[in-house]
Write a protein that holds these residues in place. Structure first.
Motif, mmCIF file in Angstrom:
data_model
loop_
_atom_site.group_PDB
_atom_site.id
_atom_site.type_symbol
_atom_site.label_atom_id
_atom_site.label_comp_id
_atom_site.label_asym_id
_atom_site.label_seq_id
_atom_site.Cartn_x
_atom_site.Cartn_y
_atom_site.Cartn_z
ATOM 1 N N GLU A 78 -6.573 -1.801 4.274
ATOM 2 C CA GLU A 78 -5.451 -3.338 4.046
ATOM 3 C C GLU A 78 -4.979 -4.032 5.001
ATOM 4 O O GLU A 78 -4.925 -5.221 5.150
ATOM 5 C CB GLU A 78 -5.803 -2.977 2.238
ATOM 6 C CG GLU A 78 -5.062 -3.834 1.436
ATOM 7 C CD GLU A 78 -4.613 -3.259 -0.135
ATOM 8 O OE1 GLU A 78 -3.453 -4.524 -0.228
ATOM 9 O OE2 GLU A 78 -4.824 -2.545 -0.102
ATOM 10 N N VAL A 119 0.866 -1.219 -0.063
ATOM 11 C CA VAL A 119 -0.288 -0.378 0.096
ATOM 12 C C VAL A 119 1.188 1.277 0.066
ATOM 13 O O VAL A 119 0.297 2.315 -0.155
ATOM 14 C CB VAL A 119 -0.956 0.113 1.438
ATOM 15 C CG1 VAL A 119 -2.085 -0.884 1.324
ATOM 16 C CG2 VAL A 119 -0.447 0.094 2.438
ATOM 17 N N LYS A 179 0.393 3.952 -2.080
ATOM 18 C CA LYS A 179 -1.110 4.363 -2.465
ATOM 19 C C LYS A 179 -0.708 5.863 -2.219
ATOM 20 O O LYS A 179 -1.584 6.953 -1.746
ATOM 21 C CB LYS A 179 -2.213 3.645 -2.031
ATOM 22 C CG LYS A 179 -3.250 4.478 -1.585
ATOM 23 C CD LYS A 179 -4.293 2.789 -1.805
ATOM 24 C CE LYS A 179 -4.792 2.499 -0.220
ATOM 25 N NZ LYS A 179 -5.546 1.648 -0.110
ATOM 26 N N HIS A 180 -0.203 5.876 -0.593
ATOM 27 C CA HIS A 180 0.603 6.703 0.394
ATOM 28 C C HIS A 180 1.216 7.715 0.052
ATOM 29 O O HIS A 180 1.038 8.816 0.418
ATOM 30 C CB HIS A 180 -0.012 6.029 1.450
ATOM 31 C CG HIS A 180 -0.468 5.550 2.215
ATOM 32 N ND1 HIS A 180 -1.705 6.302 2.627
ATOM 33 C CD2 HIS A 180 -1.205 4.300 2.001
ATOM 34 C CE1 HIS A 180 -3.436 5.291 3.007
ATOM 35 N NE2 HIS A 180 -2.362 4.044 2.636
ATOM 36 N N ASP A 191 -4.510 2.604 6.871
ATOM 37 C CA ASP A 191 -5.234 2.010 5.601
ATOM 38 C C ASP A 191 -5.689 0.646 6.009
ATOM 39 O O ASP A 191 -4.816 -0.217 6.428
ATOM 40 C CB ASP A 191 -4.011 1.713 4.901
ATOM 41 C CG ASP A 191 -4.016 1.014 2.905
ATOM 42 O OD1 ASP A 191 -4.635 -0.062 3.562
ATOM 43 O OD2 ASP A 191 -3.986 2.215 2.311
ATOM 44 N N ALA A 222 -0.206 6.801 8.197
ATOM 45 C CA ALA A 222 -0.829 6.665 7.323
ATOM 46 C C ALA A 222 -0.740 5.158 6.678
ATOM 47 O O ALA A 222 -2.042 4.884 6.826
ATOM 48 C CB ALA A 222 -0.865 7.310 5.914
ATOM 49 N N ILE A 223 -0.227 4.441 6.499
ATOM 50 C CA ILE A 223 0.220 2.944 6.346
ATOM 51 C C ILE A 223 -0.643 2.588 7.449
ATOM 52 O O ILE A 223 -1.120 1.305 6.751
ATOM 53 C CB ILE A 223 1.318 3.004 5.712
ATOM 54 C CG1 ILE A 223 1.600 3.411 4.832
ATOM 55 C CG2 ILE A 223 1.018 0.970 5.929
ATOM 56 C CD1 ILE A 223 3.036 2.998 4.142
#
Length: 319
Positions: free
Chosen positions: A276, A54, A57-58, A274, A270-271
């Motif tokens: 997911e 991910v 994405k961030h 997430d 932030a991860i």
């Protein structure tokens, strides 16, 4: 003459700060190198791979995972401050490793040389045995260890690590003498255990998921039973006041600016949030934490005091 010199020095300082701010504003501007100081296959690697899924994405840029195993992580940590400090090189960092290692001997770095910016998860210690082991319960293992001092061997991730500390604590609490065998990371330690090169393993709980039926978990050092392992008792349930494990996070080279340090911490946070990523981590037996850059200093200082006592328990002398 002094006034112009002072003015020039001030101008240079402001110019440097300005460059640092510009770099931070553009961060990340290219792929990030994420160095894992252990072999592939361990918890540090697994969680980094989950983050990688991910990351772009961030961050807007991908992350490239590399390995620099050796000396229980010390080989990589001793080289961190010589690497690029623009935030595009980060390194996995572990507790209690980075407190205990330099506390005991010269390993090429000191705890305060390192710059952790975020601790994002925790993995409880656990005792495992191979699937065909005669030890079906922790009681079986303890009884054998009492009758055969030193014969029970525990494979674990490195010397002066969370696994090593747990093995020493277990010896004291259970009134037994076992032999701890350090490996360069969780991956090699579990390989040795699966191959019955040792009678048991003091490893981290997530290994129970990755290895499936190849190994059996006898007890876990969490406060309560873990959702991923509802049938595995805690040490506390079995009468042993043993709770602990390893905290993992990321560090940057010491030369990184405060802006860059915070940017990296914010990205990891932030991860961590997430959905997911959280689902993968929790299903994998990891316990998520969020020790952000503004809290890291106090967190590490607290751990330094806690682990100072561990050095005595491990029978090691402070250098």
């Amino acid at each position: 003459m002094k006034t112009p010199t002072r003015a020039i020095a001030t101008a240079i300082a402001f110019a440097t700060l300005g460059v640092g701010s510009v770099l931070a504003a553009d961060f990340p501007s290219k792929p990030i190198d994420y160095i894992i100081p252990f072999n592939a296959g361990g918890e540090s690697d697994i969680s980094a791979r989950f983050q990688q899924s991910v990351w772009e994405k961030h961050a807007g840029k991908p992350v490239v995972i590399q390995y620099m195993a050796g000396a229980g992580g010390a080989q990589a940590w001793s080289k961190l401050n010589g690497m690029e400090s623009d935030g595009h090189t980060i390194m996995g960092i572990n507790l209690p490793h980075t407190v205990l290692q330099p506390m005991i001997k010269d390993v090429g770095y000191k705890t305060d040389d390192l710059t952790p910016v975020h601790y994002f998860h925790y993995t409880p210690n656990a005792i495992f045995v191979p699937k065909d082991s005669k030890f079906k319960t922790l009681k079986d293992l303890v009884e054998f260890a009492k009758a055969n001092p030193g014969v029970v061997t525990f494979a674990g991730s490195g010397s002066n690590s969370a696994n090593h500390l747990a093995a020493a604590q277990f010896n004291e609490l259970a009134g037994v003498k076992t032999t701890y065998i350090p490996f360069s990371g969780t991956g090699p330690a579990i390989t040795a255990l699966v191959g019955s090169q040792t009678l048991a393993g003091f490893n981290y709980a997530p290994s129970g998921i990755k290895q499936g039926d190849a190994i059996r978990m006898l007890a876990v050092a969490s406060e309560e039973r873990m959702p991923a392992f509802p049938d595995v008792p805690t040490f506390k349930e079995l009468g042993y006041d043993l709770v602990g494990g390893a905290y993992r996070g990321v560090s940057v080279p010491k030369g990184a600016s405060d802006e860059i340090r915070k940017k990296v911490s914010d990205l990891v946070a932030a991860i961590n949030a997430d959905p997911e990523f959280r689902e993968k981590m929790e299903a994998g037996g990891f316990v998520l934490t969020d020790v952000t850059y503004d809290k890291v200093g106090a967190f590490v200082e607290g751990k330094k005091a806690e682990y100072a006592k561990a050095a005595e328990l491990l029978g090691l002398k402070k250098k």
